[in-house]
Design an enzyme around this catalytic site. Structure first.
Site, PDB file in Angstrom:
ATOM      1  N   ARG A 182       0.812  -1.231   0.000  1.00 59.24           N
ATOM      2  CA  ARG A 182       0.000   0.000   0.000  1.00 59.24           C
ATOM      3  C   ARG A 182       0.841   1.275   0.000  1.00 59.24           C
ATOM      4  O   ARG A 182       0.500   2.261   0.655  1.00 59.24           O
ATOM      5  CB  ARG A 182      -0.973   0.033   1.186  1.00 59.24           C
ATOM      6  N   CYS A 240     -10.326  -0.571   4.025  1.00 58.57           N
ATOM      7  CA  CYS A 240      -9.631  -1.141   5.184  1.00 58.57           C
ATOM      8  C   CYS A 240      -8.879  -0.044   5.909  1.00 58.57           C
ATOM      9  O   CYS A 240      -8.160   0.743   5.303  1.00 58.57           O
ATOM     10  CB  CYS A 240      -8.663  -2.232   4.749  1.00 58.57           C
ATOM     11  N   GLU A 311      -3.809   2.063   7.350  1.00 60.90           N
ATOM     12  CA  GLU A 311      -3.694   2.038   5.874  1.00 60.90           C
ATOM     13  C   GLU A 311      -4.182   3.378   5.326  1.00 60.90           C
ATOM     14  O   GLU A 311      -3.707   3.856   4.306  1.00 60.90           O
ATOM     15  CB  GLU A 311      -4.531   0.885   5.306  1.00 60.90           C
TER      16      GLU A 311
HETATM   17  C1  FAD Z   1     -15.371   1.034   0.001  1.00 64.27           C
HETATM   18  C2  FAD Z   1     -13.865   1.097  -0.214  1.00 64.27           C
HETATM   19  C3  FAD Z   1     -13.188  -0.048  -0.607  1.00 64.27           C
HETATM   20  C4  FAD Z   1     -11.793  -0.001  -0.808  1.00 64.27           C
HETATM   21  N1  FAD Z   1     -11.149  -1.134  -1.208  1.00 64.27           N
HETATM   22  C5  FAD Z   1      -9.807  -1.096  -1.426  1.00 64.27           C
HETATM   23  C6  FAD Z   1      -9.127  -2.282  -1.873  1.00 64.27           C
HETATM   24  O1  FAD Z   1      -9.706  -3.322  -2.090  1.00 64.27           O
HETATM   25  N2  FAD Z   1      -7.782  -2.188  -2.064  1.00 64.27           N
HETATM   26  C7  FAD Z   1      -7.097  -1.035  -1.860  1.00 64.27           C
HETATM   27  O2  FAD Z   1      -5.868  -1.004  -2.069  1.00 64.27           O
HETATM   28  N3  FAD Z   1      -7.721   0.091  -1.439  1.00 64.27           N
HETATM   29  C8  FAD Z   1      -9.053   0.093  -1.227  1.00 64.27           C
HETATM   30  N4  FAD Z   1      -9.699   1.221  -0.794  1.00 64.27           N
HETATM   31  C9  FAD Z   1      -8.914   2.437  -0.493  1.00 64.27           C
HETATM   32  C10 FAD Z   1      -8.794   3.438  -1.682  1.00 64.27           C
HETATM   33  O3  FAD Z   1      -9.902   3.314  -2.536  1.00 64.27           O
HETATM   34  C11 FAD Z   1      -7.514   3.235  -2.477  1.00 64.27           C
HETATM   35  O4  FAD Z   1      -6.374   3.417  -1.672  1.00 64.27           O
HETATM   36  C12 FAD Z   1      -7.457   4.196  -3.671  1.00 64.27           C
HETATM   37  O5  FAD Z   1      -6.466   3.738  -4.550  1.00 64.27           O
HETATM   38  C13 FAD Z   1      -7.177   5.646  -3.280  1.00 64.27           C
HETATM   39  O6  FAD Z   1      -7.347   6.460  -4.442  1.00 64.27           O
HETATM   40  P1  FAD Z   1      -7.849   7.965  -4.328  1.00 64.27           P
HETATM   41  O7  FAD Z   1      -7.795   8.559  -5.679  1.00 64.27           O
HETATM   42  O8  FAD Z   1      -9.147   8.024  -3.641  1.00 64.27           O
HETATM   43  O9  FAD Z   1      -6.691   8.587  -3.429  1.00 64.27           O
HETATM   44  P2  FAD Z   1      -6.868   9.634  -2.225  1.00 64.27           P
HETATM   45  O10 FAD Z   1      -7.589   8.956  -1.117  1.00 64.27           O
HETATM   46  O11 FAD Z   1      -7.404  10.905  -2.726  1.00 64.27           O
HETATM   47  O12 FAD Z   1      -5.344   9.849  -1.811  1.00 64.27           O
HETATM   48  C14 FAD Z   1      -4.607   8.788  -1.219  1.00 64.27           C
HETATM   49  C15 FAD Z   1      -3.118   9.223  -1.172  1.00 64.27           C
HETATM   50  O13 FAD Z   1      -2.619   9.326  -2.492  1.00 64.27           O
HETATM   51  C16 FAD Z   1      -2.100  10.634  -2.736  1.00 64.27           C
HETATM   52  N5  FAD Z   1      -2.420  10.942  -4.134  1.00 64.27           N
HETATM   53  C17 FAD Z   1      -3.626  10.918  -4.743  1.00 64.27           C
HETATM   54  N6  FAD Z   1      -3.504  11.244  -6.038  1.00 64.27           N
HETATM   55  C18 FAD Z   1      -2.181  11.497  -6.247  1.00 64.27           C
HETATM   56  C19 FAD Z   1      -1.425  11.916  -7.370  1.00 64.27           C
HETATM   57  N7  FAD Z   1      -1.975  12.107  -8.574  1.00 64.27           N
HETATM   58  N8  FAD Z   1      -0.086  12.107  -7.214  1.00 64.27           N
HETATM   59  C20 FAD Z   1       0.506  11.913  -6.001  1.00 64.27           C
HETATM   60  N9  FAD Z   1      -0.158  11.521  -4.904  1.00 64.27           N
HETATM   61  C21 FAD Z   1      -1.493  11.312  -5.029  1.00 64.27           C
HETATM   62  C22 FAD Z   1      -2.798  11.549  -1.745  1.00 64.27           C
HETATM   63  O14 FAD Z   1      -2.002  12.682  -1.461  1.00 64.27           O
HETATM   64  C23 FAD Z   1      -2.904  10.613  -0.540  1.00 64.27           C
HETATM   65  O15 FAD Z   1      -1.665  10.578   0.143  1.00 64.27           O
HETATM   66  C24 FAD Z   1     -11.090   1.210  -0.595  1.00 64.27           C
HETATM   67  C25 FAD Z   1     -11.791   2.373  -0.210  1.00 64.27           C
HETATM   68  C26 FAD Z   1     -13.158   2.325  -0.026  1.00 64.27           C
HETATM   69  C27 FAD Z   1     -13.898   3.576   0.367  1.00 64.27           C
END
Ligand code: FAD
Length: 317
Positions: A182, A240, A311
């Site tokens: 992660r 998670c 996480e």
């Molecule tokens: C219902 C649910 C189920 C989920 N299931 C999973 C799963 O099965 N597996 C899993 O791994 N995760 C899961 N997640 C967590 C999440 O969806 C992932 O980690 C996802 O990849 C985060 O993407 P985001 O665009 O929302 O990032 P954000 O939450 O907006 O940001 C997360 C981090 O990434 C950084 N970031 C975002 N975009 C960029 C960019 N372009 N450049 C540099 N840094 C950046 C942000 O600064 C922050 O530190 C789940 C979440 C939910 C709500």
């Protein structure tokens, strides 16, 4: 507060007035919590993003990039400086055929991961089914090395293009990238400033194989059905909440064995369906979620001598 009147004018000019002040981050996180961002900008082009980042770095204004906000807890006090949101304005998918059966998909960071997964399935390209059901953007997924028991982003990622605070863009191949559970460790170029500016992922390229679209669709249906059964998808969460320990029982199993399912602080609750999910039952503040996380960590540590590592990413003042 870090923005002066001159900074505000510059931001308004640069974004043609699209900058929003005191924007509640609860509107931009899947947990539906979080105080205001001092300023909130969603760039619509790479050029606008580049001008924004170099201008902010030059002015010494802190910034924070977010994607879909699906792995974030923003504190109730909110965020000083500028939140840069990469979403639909920075979304594009380009597929190239690189050999008889191999394809390269180059995807802009603001593209929804769900949209990318369904696009490649429709086009008969195999490699992304492991990510089905993970919300958020491609940029966030790369940064988090998002994944499931079926695979991680690092399995299919060939390269990323990043933007440094200096405005320099660099494409970095997979061999030069450092991935762990992660997490992708993003390179930083020293810009000689005291402020910690973040490197931004602008796009990623993924190596995919040709396959039958019908078979991929069938597999996708099963994966999504399975996820829906196991996860509390009806209530706001950030997925998670803790990483699984490197060995032994999963975080969810440890929390469950401590009898913590259903435990509530304010509007935050350990999910009855999946012990490693904390859900917002409607009125949670970020402080409720953080207190509940602390309580869960302490209880698991006392009983199993295991220190659960979050996480989710916590940002804000
Ligand atoms: C219902 C649910 C189920 C989920 N299931 C999973 C799963 O099965 N597996 C899993 O791994 N995760 C899961 N997640 C967590 C999440 O969806 C992932 O980690 C996802 O990849 C985060 O993407 P985001 O665009 O929302 O990032 P954000 O939450 O907006 O940001 C997360 C981090 O990434 C950084 N970031 C975002 N975009 C960029 C960019 N372009 N450049 C540099 N840094 C950046 C942000 O600064 C922050 O530190 C789940 C979440 C939910 C709500």
């Amino acid at each position: 507060m870090s923005l002066g009147a001159d900074d505000r004018k510059w931001l308004a000019d640069l974004t043609s007035g699209r900058v929003r002040y005191e924007e509640p981050m609860s509107r931009h996180t899947s947990f539906r919590v979080g105080g205001p961002a001092e300023a909130f900008v969603a760039p619509e082009t790479s050029d606008e993003l580049s001008a924004l980042v170099t201008g902010l770095a030059g002015r010494g204004i802190p910034y924070q990039v977010v994607g879909g906000g699906t792995n974030l807890i923003v504190t109730d006090a909110g965020i000083s400086g500028v939140v840069i949101s990469l979403g639909p304005g920075m979304s594009k998918i380009l597929i190239e055929n690189i050999s008889a059966s191999r394809f390269m998909a180059t995807v802009m960071a603001g593209t929804s991961l769900r949209l990318f997964c369904s696009h490649v399935i429709r086009n008969g390209l195999k490699g992304m089914n492991f990510a089905l059901g993970i919300p958020g953007t491609v940029g966030g997924a790369i940064r988090m090395n998002a994944g499931t028991a079926l695979g991680w982003i690092s399995d299919v990622l060939e390269s990323i293009t990043v933007l440094y605070p200096s405005g320099l863009q660099e494409t970095i191949g997979r061999n030069a990238l450092s991935f762990s559970y992660r997490k992708l460790l993003l390179p930083r170029l020293t810009c000689g400033e005291a402020l910690c500016h973040q490197t931004i992922i602008v796009s990623g390229s993924f190596s995919l194989a040709g396959a039958s679209s019908t078979d991929l669709k069938q597999e996708a249906r099963e994966i999504l059905k399975n996820r829906k059964c196991r996860q509390p998808v009806a209530l706001p969460s950030a997925g998670c909440i803790f990483k699984n320990p490197p060995s032994g029982k999963s975080a969810g199993e440890l929390i469950d064995l401590c009898g913590l399912k259903g435990l509530k602080i304010g509007g935050a609750q350990v999910s009855e369906k999946h012990a490693n999910f904390i859900v917002n039952t409607g009125s949670a503040a970020a402080a409720d979620i953080l207190s509940l996380m602390d309580r869960v960590r302490q209880t698991v540590f006392k009983r199993f001598d295991v220190n659960l590592e979050p996480e989710v990413i916590v940002i804000g003042n």
